[in-house]
Design a protein around this motif. Structure first.
Motif, PDB file in Angstrom:
ATOM      1  N   SER A   1       0.802  -1.220   0.000  1.00  0.00           N
ATOM      2  CA  SER A   1       0.000   0.000   0.000  1.00  0.00           C
ATOM      3  C   SER A   1       0.834   1.269   0.000  1.00  0.00           C
ATOM      4  O   SER A   1       0.307   2.363   0.081  1.00  0.00           O
TER       5      SER A   1
ATOM      6  N   LYS B   1      -8.360   0.324   3.283  1.00  0.00           N
ATOM      7  CA  LYS B   1      -7.014  -0.086   3.677  1.00  0.00           C
ATOM      8  C   LYS B   1      -6.019   1.074   3.661  1.00  0.00           C
ATOM      9  O   LYS B   1      -5.155   1.178   4.545  1.00  0.00           O
ATOM     10  N   ASP B   2      -6.123   1.935   2.650  1.00  0.00           N
ATOM     11  CA  ASP B   2      -5.119   3.001   2.521  1.00  0.00           C
ATOM     12  C   ASP B   2      -5.669   4.172   1.696  1.00  0.00           C
ATOM     13  O   ASP B   2      -5.467   4.246   0.488  1.00  0.00           O
TER      14      ASP B   2
END
Length: 593
Positions: A193, A222-223
């Motif tokens: 990521s 997630k990111d």
């Protein structure tokens, strides 16, 4: 010294090397997955050494394992993995191991055999000439099950990019493999990521190109920092989603971070300008619902969304904006060059769009740009400079048909010609000669048709020489149209003879008149042909109707093609200029513009 008959041939023969070959029996056994024949072929040359047969290579440096994997020979691959496991990591001429071939083919059975071999770890990490590992190949060709097997075999696989700059995460996101993306994002090794490693090939863009909203949501979860990345053209994920017409993606991005709507790409376009340039009305509408003030955004060149749509010729987007009362302020706005949307539609020769704008009462056609030009000035200037496209003629015709004003008086014809160089004058002479040739052909054909009438002449002693079908309506139509075509083409020829005298003003006037007359001559000749053929086949009903329909459609097409050539919008009389709007619409309809 004698000279060789074929120079260079000897050198080529001297440098020729015999290509590597594999024993035909061995190769055929692998193709058929015949394990008994394979074993016999492998053992046949033991007197030359115990491993001579097993290291045989084909022309592309393929081992027996490469060939067996290519043909999906399960039993032979299984045997090789057991007895010759060191071949698993061997590469062919393209840098492919057996892992690459099996992953590219999507064979989960073969991949399972390979990953369970003794040398599997080395083969998994190997890259081919394209910089792809076996996992890259599986994701690139859309084999999710194979990708899952490879990841499970080596869950701590490090981050890697191929030579195209595509990461495993990019390929998985583009393929729409939600489970694989989750596995890669959770990978404890390699920081999948990390934004810097996705600078040019962001997984977010891959998901947008694939219209994968679930993956976009996962990547955001997630990111979120990955959504700040831009591609090589400076476009943000919102730019990409808008250009792709990805409704769900646009809504998601605007809901999560509205600032995306106010970021420019390297071209100076905001996302709403990208939508306008592609004529995506749904995208424009959605963005204005979320961010109403986006209508006021300007490009780096000071153009609003109506400017951009007009420049790109997206008439549906322009029609949508003209119907919105809140966008009225954009209609006559000027860009950095002082051009309004009408100016831009004229400059880029979008006749249908010019017609729409010019006939809108809110549009002010007398506005000047920084060159002190109105829209009609630009259109006429484009026509004056030599060869001009069909669309530019129609654009000028659209403006003239609505009595658009001009800032400058038209350049006098004599002055205009004095400013032109000799090659330009020769160009006009070539046009005149071409039209003169066509007119001469028409005159010749119609003259002959006048004496070889349909049905022939009466040869009896009653009314000798009189046409046999004289009293038929279609015959009378044939005679009238043929006569008009013949005399009109003769007038065209005589008119163009005047143009050959060399006077610039008479040259242009003659050419302008000749085009109109030639159009009439061609139309009359076509109708005469229709009447004559219909007359001689009239007793066979279906054939007569077919001829009538075909000929009528072509006469219509002829009229449509000649309308803009005749400069119907150039008359100084108001009524003729107004009437020219209808043939203009007819031409646009025929062109589906």
């Amino acid at each position: 010294m004698s000279v060789p008959k074929y120079p260079g041939l000897l050198d080529e023969e001297e440098s020729f090397e015999t290509a590597q070959t594999m024993d035909p029996k061995l190769y055929r056994a692998i193709m058929k997955d015949d394990i008994l024949e394979f074993v016999r072929a492998m053992e046949c040359d033991r007197q030359h050494g115990p491993k001579v047969s097993c290291v045989q290579l084909g022309p592309q440096n393929k081992t027996v394992l490469h060939v067996a994997t290519s043909y999906g020979s399960y039993e032979i691959v299984k045997l090789i993995c057991k007895d010759l496991p060191d071949l698993v990591a061997e590469k062919n001429a393209r840098g492919d191991t057996a892992f690459h071939i099996a992953a590219r083919a999507g064979s989960s059975q073969l991949v399972t055999l390979l990953v369970n071999s003794d040398f599997a770890e080395g083969g998994l990490r190997e890259k081919n000439e394209e910089g792809n590992s076996a996992l890259h190949e599986a994701l690139k060709y859309g084999h999710e099950e194979v990708a899952r097997i490879l990841i499970n075999r080596n869950p701590v696989m490090p981050y890697s990019l191929n030579k195209e700059g595509k990461s495993l995460l990019y390929l998985a996101a583009g393929a729409g493999f939600l489970t694989i993306v989750r596995l890669l994002m959770d990978n404890p090794v390699g920081s999948y990521s990390t934004g810097a490693k996705h600078k040019n090939k962001s997984p977010v863009f891959a998901a947008i190109l694939g219209h994968n909203i679930d993956i976009i949501k996962l990547l955001w979860e997630k990111d979120p920092s990955m959504f700040q990345l831009r591609n090589s053209k400076g476009k943000s994920p919102l730019h990409a989603a808008v250009c792709m017409g990805f409704t769900e993606g646009v809504k998601f991005l605007l809901d999560r971070q509205f600032e995306f709507a106010y970021r420019k790409d390297k071209q100076g376009f905001h996302p709403i300008h990208s939508a306008a340039s592609k004529g995506l009305v749904d995208m424009i509408q959605m963005m204005l619902q979320h961010r109403p003030d986006a209508r006021e955004l300007l490009t780096a060149h000071g153009q609003n969304i109506l400017h951009v749509a007009a420049r790109s010729g997206k008439y549906k987007a322009v029609e949508y904006m003209l119907k919105r009362p809140e966008m009225e302020m954009l209609i006559n706005e000027k860009d950095a060059d002082g051009n309004t949307p009408l100016h831009l539609a004229t400059i880029y020769a979008h006749p249908k769009l010019v017609g729409i704008l010019a006939r809108d009462k809110r549009v002010i056609p007398r506005l000047l740009n920084n060159n002190r030009q109105m829209a009609l000035d630009i259109a006429e200037e484009q026509i004056e400079v030599g060869l001009v496209s069909f669309h530019k003629r129609l654009t000028c015709m659209a403006l003239r048909s609505v009595d658009a004003p001009r800032a400058h008086k038209p350049t006098s014809r004599s002055t205009s010609f004095k400013l032109r160089d000799q090659p330009e004058t020769e160009s006009w002479r070539d046009k005149i000669n071409t039209i003169l040739l066509v007119a001469t052909v028409v005159a010749t054909v119609t003259f002959q048709a006048g004496f070889t009438v349909p049905g022939g002449n009466n040869n009896t002693h009653y009314d000798p020489g009189i046409a046999t079908m004289l009293k038929k309506v279609k015959f009378q139509e044939f005679v009238i149209c043929n006569t008009i075509a013949m005399h009109t083409s003769v007038i065209v020829a005589v008119t163009l003879l005047w143009a050959q005298l060399g006077d610039p003003s008479s040259m242009r006037l003659a050419l302008k008149s000749a085009i109109l007359l030639l159009g009439i001559a061609l139309a009359m000749m076509s109708i005469a042909f229709l009447a004559g053929v219909y007359l001689v086949v009239s007793t066979l009903c279906w054939l007569a109707i077919t001829v009538l329909l075909i000929s009528s459609s072509f006469v219509f097409a002829l009229v449509v093609l000649f309308v803009p050539l005749c400069f119907l919008g150039s008359s100084n009389r108001h009524i003729f200029r107004r009437l020219s709007y209808y043939p203009f619409c007819l031409v646009l309809y025929a062109l589906r513009d």
